[in-house]
Design an enzyme around this catalytic site. Structure first.
Site, PDB file in Angstrom:
ATOM      1  N   HIS A   1      48.738  36.559  30.371  1.00 39.72           N
ATOM      2  CA  HIS A   1      49.965  36.846  31.122  1.00 39.72           C
ATOM      3  C   HIS A   1      49.926  36.217  32.527  1.00 39.72           C
ATOM      4  O   HIS A   1      49.743  36.902  33.525  1.00 39.72           O
ATOM      5  CB  HIS A   1      50.157  38.365  31.198  1.00 39.72           C
ATOM      6  CG  HIS A   1      51.434  38.801  31.844  1.00 39.72           C
ATOM      7  ND1 HIS A   1      52.583  38.032  31.881  1.00 39.72           N
ATOM      8  CD2 HIS A   1      51.757  39.956  32.510  1.00 39.72           C
ATOM      9  CE1 HIS A   1      53.532  38.682  32.537  1.00 39.72           C
ATOM     10  NE2 HIS A   1      53.061  39.837  32.930  1.00 39.72           N
TER      11      HIS A   1
ATOM     12  N   ILE B   1      44.392  39.199  33.576  1.00 38.50           N
ATOM     13  CA  ILE B   1      44.909  38.359  34.663  1.00 38.50           C
ATOM     14  C   ILE B   1      44.589  36.917  34.274  1.00 38.50           C
ATOM     15  O   ILE B   1      43.416  36.554  34.173  1.00 38.50           O
ATOM     16  CB  ILE B   1      44.220  38.707  36.004  1.00 38.50           C
ATOM     17  CG1 ILE B   1      44.359  40.193  36.348  1.00 38.50           C
ATOM     18  CG2 ILE B   1      44.730  37.822  37.135  1.00 38.50           C
ATOM     19  CD1 ILE B   1      45.718  40.638  36.795  1.00 38.50           C
TER      20      ILE B   1
ATOM     21  N   CYS C   1      45.532  47.026  28.518  1.00 37.58           N
ATOM     22  CA  CYS C   1      46.153  46.245  29.595  1.00 37.58           C
ATOM     23  C   CYS C   1      45.929  44.756  29.364  1.00 37.58           C
ATOM     24  O   CYS C   1      44.836  44.341  28.966  1.00 37.58           O
ATOM     25  CB  CYS C   1      45.542  46.614  30.949  1.00 37.58           C
ATOM     26  SG  CYS C   1      45.527  48.392  31.278  1.00 37.58           S
TER      27      CYS C   1
ATOM     28  N   LYS D   1      48.592  40.405  25.798  1.00 41.94           N
ATOM     29  CA  LYS D   1      47.318  41.105  25.672  1.00 41.94           C
ATOM     30  C   LYS D   1      46.147  40.169  25.361  1.00 41.94           C
ATOM     31  O   LYS D   1      45.052  40.332  25.916  1.00 41.94           O
ATOM     32  CB  LYS D   1      47.477  42.143  24.547  1.00 41.94           C
ATOM     33  CG  LYS D   1      46.314  43.040  24.312  1.00 41.94           C
ATOM     34  CD  LYS D   1      46.105  44.013  25.437  1.00 41.94           C
ATOM     35  CE  LYS D   1      44.719  44.637  25.346  1.00 41.94           C
ATOM     36  NZ  LYS D   1      43.655  43.736  25.779  1.00 41.94           N
TER      37      LYS D   1
ATOM     38  N   CYS E   1      57.865  39.285  36.367  1.00 41.79           N
ATOM     39  CA  CYS E   1      57.218  38.818  35.129  1.00 41.79           C
ATOM     40  C   CYS E   1      58.207  38.234  34.127  1.00 41.79           C
ATOM     41  O   CYS E   1      57.806  37.690  33.106  1.00 41.79           O
ATOM     42  CB  CYS E   1      56.422  39.949  34.497  1.00 41.79           C
ATOM     43  SG  CYS E   1      55.085  40.498  35.571  1.00 41.79           S
TER      44      CYS E   1
END
Lengths: 392, 392
Positions: free
Chosen positions: B337, B214, B211, B333, B90
């Site tokens: 990401h 995606i 989390c 967030k 990442c």
């Protein structure tokens, strides 16, 4: 602020190099192989090195291994240090080396490590995933695989220049002959032209013995500022030229199937940086994933004219003892091709050759070596380095 | 031969930056996203740029995209140029940027492109393969996944410092509030603390809304020699510090679960290079893959003392309008990401902020911005850059 000449020439040196014997290492983990290459590399430094204290950063090459540098940090104990992972398909090991050289040339680090490792066996899922990312995806539906992509170049070369299947076979014969002398080789046995021609067809005109094996391997080198090299060894090897170039991804967009354009361009960059010409090269480690790749690369690297690759091998020029030995290590064909580690291992071989440490496969009087490593089907990228055992 | 100071400080500039709106781009291919980010980047150069003529090399970041730079060459038309692919999980997009900066600092190239792209959706096989390479493999048999690896840090921080689940939730609330102002955000809606606490548990204490999503995305920046920057814009952004550091791969070998050691070390390197301190930072883009990562990073980046991350968010310091805004973009967030593209997108956001181009989410009077991007479970690596809108 003063920014310097656009060149690595005379600025960067290799002062240590090691690898593991290439082969089918079902008995070794990725970490085992990494550790062994690292230890061999550290132990190769003539005047010694304190890795914790002196190695400031790491460039790590792998295609299918752990994603980040954390595994390298753990295995080497270099925890905390900057570790960049480079992946450029089969040119990974060379491009990791190239970026390490640039960081040293930028004056950011005095001494860095380049380490590359690939576990090809014991992980078929990963291999398919990795190759899927290195083969053009649209043409893939027409069953373009690695061998068939390179076979397209072979057939076109045969058509345009009368190159024969026997020429490709001769390259396999030569590389096995050299590799049989190399204790680090995966396949240490000599073969004959008729062995190649009798082996099964993989993708015409490529026979099984025209294709490199699936190999596990790892290799590492220590790169440092040229002006600090004598601290580590009286026989440093200098990086004089570096080139990297790209093709379009889709093979139908390429200009030629008899020339690998990225090799021509990467070689041009490297020769220009080193201020030398192809005639100045004493020996070369050339990417022979399939034998036609080596044949076409003789031409693209400027070792002979376009179309004369067949003649070049026929006349014995690239044999050990010939005018310009190519792949004294045995090349990918015999030494092996652990994809992400291959480029770094080629640098290790050149380091040994330029220090007269290559044993039975030593190229006599070698002073300047060229390294050539491609990536992706066709190829997509090509990386060339030129190294010498004297400052230019 | 003269090798210079061990620093990028005042030597390298960003003169163009662009990204695509992050989101679920089922309608776009990898190539579409790459092209759009590239065009936006080229068009952002105030005084114009002729890419074919002026861009000399490329650093390309992706985790799961095509293996080599050939796709970038094809999509951008920069065929033939050197294209290095960097992958560091990442932290890929940041490490690609870092290597590009070093090549420019080495004087090898005047102007280079950094381009990163990730297609996360539409390819579950690839995602599992990639995450498999970024999660420690031995502990994986005990079901350590990305959320559970980070949850270990969260619970330990709660235990040692009394940090509450609500503190983590507040970070989600803040980043959604910021992201709602960002037209490039994947999830543009505000949420409340109770929304987070009511959302399903993923790995205790992490709720679903702790989390990051995606996300598909792409981003690009143009990096050049600082002394040439004014040729391209009157408002260049300078790279003043860069740091990269590693953890052991295996999480049980780590020294601490309340400190992310690579962040502390990468920040130390970056502050030292930039010759500034945490108090000099006006705003930061911080890696908030899970909300505890951001909370612990407040401490590890030196924005507050160890253990005071909860208090830091509780007091509103990292909000827009607060003393030290963190993630004005919305962070991973809310902005999203797309793993390999995230780091480059953070640089783009900082470029915009430092040029007063960030619209409703503008940090007033921002002169120095910090970028923080981690990779691998736990993390395994951390990368920090410091950028400014003035020469230091």
């Amino acid at each position: 602020m003063s920014i310097e000449i656009r060149s690595l020439r005379n600025k960067v040196a290799v002062v240590g190099a090691g690898m593991i014997p290439f082969g089918e290492h079902y008995d070794k983990s990725f970490e085992d192989m990494l550790a062994e290459a690292y230890i061999n590399c550290i132990n190769s430094v003539d005047k010694g090195i304190d890795p914790q204290k002196e190695i400031e950063a790491v460039w790590y090459g792998t295609v299918m291994g752990p994603a980040t540098g954390a595994t390298v940090a753990e295995v080497t104990g270099l925890v905390g240090k900057p570790i960049t992972r480079v992946e450029n398909a089969c040119a990974t090991g060379s491009d990791a080396f190239r970026n390490a050289c640039m960081a040293v040339a930028a004056g950011l680090y005095d001494v860095v490590l380049v380490i590359s490792c690939e576990k090809m066996l014991d992980r078929p899922g990963g291999l398919i995933e990795a190759i899927g990312r290195a083969v053009p995806h649209y043409p893939w539906v027409y069953a373009i695989t690695m061998p068939s992509a390179f076979a397209l170049y072979a057939t076109r070369h045969m058509h345009e220049f009368g190159t024969k299947i026997e020429h490709f076979a001769m390259i396999a014969v030569k590389n096995h002959k050299h590799g049989a002398l190399n204790p680090y080789s995966h396949i240490r046995r000599e073969i004959k032209v008729e062995d190649v021609l009798k082996s099964p067809i993989v993708s015409w005109p490529l026979h099984l013995l025209d294709c490199c094996p699936i190999t596990d391997g790892a290799a590492a080198v220590i790169v440092c500022r040229a002006d600090l090299a004598k601290k580590y060894t009286d026989a440093p090897v200098y990086v004089q030229g570096s080139g990297l170039a790209t093709n379009p991804f889709l093979i139908h967009l390429r200009k030629s199937y008899v020339t690998m354009e990225p090799t021509v361009e990467a070689a041009r960059q490297a020769y220009k940086m080193a201020k030398i010409e192809p005639k100045d090269i004493d020996f070369a480690e050339v990417h022979d994933c399939f034998t036609p790749t080596e044949l076409i690369s003789y031409e693209d690297l400027g070792f002979c004219k376009k179309g004369e690759g067949g003649k070049f091998i026929e006349e014995g020029i690239p044999y050990l003892g010939g005018k310009l030995p190519v792949n004294p290590s045995g090349g990918l064909k015999s030494h092996g091709h652990p994809i992400g580690a291959t480029g770094t291992a080629q640098i290790v071989e050149i380091f040994w050759q330029l220090r007269n440490e290559a044993g039975k496969r030593q190229v006599e009087g070698a002073e300047i070596g060229l390294q050539h490593n491609i990536g992706g089907a066709g190829p997509q990228v090509s990386c060339v380095h030129i190294l010498s055992n004297k400052l230019f």
